[in-house]
Motif scaffolding. Structure first.
Motif, PDB file in Angstrom:
ATOM      1  N   ASP A   1      -7.253  -0.364   6.552  1.00 32.02           N
ATOM      2  CA  ASP A   1      -7.012   1.044   6.869  1.00 32.02           C
ATOM      3  C   ASP A   1      -7.708   1.504   8.143  1.00 32.02           C
ATOM      4  OD1 ASP A   1      -5.499   1.448   4.502  1.00 32.02           O
ATOM      5  OD2 ASP A   1      -7.354   1.650   3.361  1.00 32.02           O
TER       6      ASP A   1
ATOM      7  N   SER B   1       3.483  12.546   0.898  1.00 37.78           N
ATOM      8  CA  SER B   1       2.473  12.640  -0.168  1.00 37.78           C
ATOM      9  C   SER B   1       1.133  12.046   0.256  1.00 37.78           C
ATOM     10  CB  SER B   1       2.976  11.930  -1.426  1.00 37.78           C
ATOM     11  OG  SER B   1       3.283  10.574  -1.145  1.00 37.78           O
ATOM     12  N   GLU B   2       1.126  11.117   1.215  1.00 38.47           N
ATOM     13  CA  GLU B   2      -0.114  10.484   1.666  1.00 38.47           C
ATOM     14  C   GLU B   2      -0.531  10.948   3.055  1.00 38.47           C
ATOM     15  OE1 GLU B   2      -1.890   8.572  -0.350  1.00 38.47           O
ATOM     16  OE2 GLU B   2      -0.350   8.838  -1.903  1.00 38.47           O
ATOM     17  N   GLU B   3       0.153  11.914   3.611  1.00 35.07           N
ATOM     18  CA  GLU B   3      -0.122  12.342   4.984  1.00 35.07           C
ATOM     19  C   GLU B   3      -1.195  13.427   5.020  1.00 35.07           C
ATOM     20  OE1 GLU B   3       2.282  14.060   8.923  1.00 35.07           O
ATOM     21  OE2 GLU B   3       3.321  13.778   7.005  1.00 35.07           O
ATOM     22  N   SER B   4      -2.153  13.257   5.919  1.00 32.44           N
ATOM     23  CA  SER B   4      -3.223  14.241   6.056  1.00 32.44           C
ATOM     24  C   SER B   4      -2.738  15.478   6.797  1.00 32.44           C
ATOM     25  CB  SER B   4      -4.404  13.631   6.819  1.00 32.44           C
ATOM     26  OG  SER B   4      -5.366  14.609   7.115  1.00 32.44           O
TER      27      SER B   4
END
Length: 401
Positions: free
Chosen positions: A21, A271-274
């Motif tokens: 990551d 859904s996983e985006e900042s």
């Protein structure tokens, strides 16, 4: 029968996961694979020692949710070491000794020709760090019991300085200890949010090189950040800077007596985006932006619509009115997208909601763009340049997009 993984195997698995990551420099990756984190956390289960999570080593004697000292989240440690960009032979100062693990990593990075000084205001924490470093073979690291806000002038100037505690202001004393062209990495708090900022010194100006979202135990001795409860149960709070006026009585009355409104933007996120960049961008133009914290009891009682992130969502506060960030499923794509918007209360709810929507839309046009942050001493005549200035007692922050 499967075998229990060794410390080396768990350490390498953790580093592999971090590297997936977060891009790591060769030197930082090697240090993370070399230093045994479990050696600095005696009595902690190996799997816990190599989980990507913080580990408390001393609770706060005054109570509260935050510990006095802890071992930081390994992925955040890796990010900050990347930002610090240590070179072999560097002289390094770390503020916040913690377990001693960070200092050992720094010692690996600077090598035998460099020098690491780590300081902590708490005698128990400093002793723990000294003991663990000795046991792990890092006797050459200099550990001092010292107020981090004063630094360690006897070993200055430093090529690199790293703060492992949250700072609200940049201490004046640090300027005398930073060499020209040196690098400072610190978790800096402004307008309710915290960013790990890497800064390079150019004369009387520090200029940002990178910026990452993070969270850290605040340094002891700075009180420029305030927490103001908006209800009697202290389950709805605004966290703000000392220069931001927050009228708790008027805001509490608006929350309890007026109906809220919701206004949605045109911006959607996966859904996983900042979407933390909304907050960051707003701090570069709007002195009304701060942090809303809604505790589980208030959510369970449905005292107000759920904020985007209940414990830390951006909120615009103006007199008796406020507007905060919310997230709703996009009806056109309910499985994948979430729509950003504003919930607002008070006589000026409509205007504040539209102002927050404008911040969301501005972020949406360039979601990954970061501001240029410059810091100058508050008493310096150094030019701040164009941009939005946030003045603190010891420093001036200037943000420019």
């Amino acid at each position: 029968m499967s075998q229990t993984p060794t410390a080396d195997q768990l350490r390498n698995r953790l580093v592999d996961a971090i590297r997936h990551d977060t891009p790591l420099s060769t030197a930082v990756e090697r240090a993370l694979r070399t230093v045994p984190r479990e050696a600095f956390l005696p009595g902690i289960d190996l799997h816990e020692a190599y989980a990507d999570q913080a580990v408390t080593i001393k609770d706060n004697p005054l109570g509260g949710a935050l510990p006095l000292s802890c071992a930081s989240v390994p992925s955040i440690v890796a990010t900050m070491l990347n930002q610090l960009d240590v070179r072999p032979g560097d002289d390094i100062l770390e503020i916040g000794a913690g377990t001693g693990y960070n200092a050992a990593l720094l010692a690996e990075l600077t090598g035998h020709h460099g020098h690491v000084t780590t300081i902590d205001i708490d005698s128990d924490v400093a002793l723990h760090a000294r003991t663990m470093l000795d046991h792990a073979g890092y006797q050459h690291v200099h550990v001092m019991e010292r107020d981090g806000l004063t630094g360690a002038p006897e070993n200055a100037p430093y090529d690199r300085m790293l703060a492992a505690v949250g700072l609200w202001d940049l201490p004046t004393a640090w300027w005398q200890q930073l060499g020209e062209g040196s690098r400072l990495v610190l978790p800096l708090r402004w307008r309710g949010q915290t960013r790990s900022v890497a800064l390079t010194r150019h004369a009387d100006t520090l200029v940002s090189e990178s910026m990452q979202l993070c969270g850290f135990v605040p340094v002891i001795g700075q009180d420029g950040e305030k927490t103001t409860p908006l209800n009697a149960d202290n389950t709805i709070r605004v966290i703000h800077d000392a220069d931001q006026a927050v009228d708790a009585r008027a805001l509490g009355a608006s929350l309890s007596s007026t109906a809220g409104i919701e206004v949605m933007s045109a911006q959607c996120v996966g859904s996983e985006e900042s979407f933390d960049g909304v907050w960051l961008r707003a701090t570069a133009t709007d002195d009304r932006i701060c942090r809303l914290q809604v505790m589980p009891d208030a959510l369970a009682q449905e005292l107000l619509p759920r904020p985007a992130v209940p414990v830390r969502s951006p909120v615009l506060v103006d007199g008796d009115s406020l507007a905060y960030l919310i997230v709703r499923r996009d009806p056109a794509d309910p499985q994948r997208s979430h729509q950003l918007g504003a919930a607002a209360y008070g006589p000026h709810a409509q205007q504040l909601a539209q102002d927050l929507i404008a911040h969301i839309e501005a972020w949406g046009t360039a979601r990954t763009t970061l501001p240029r942050l410059t810091i100058t001493p508050s008493q310096s005549d150094a030019a701040t340049g164009s941009g939005h200035v946030i003045s603190k007692p010891e420093s001036r922050l200037t943000l420019t997009y």
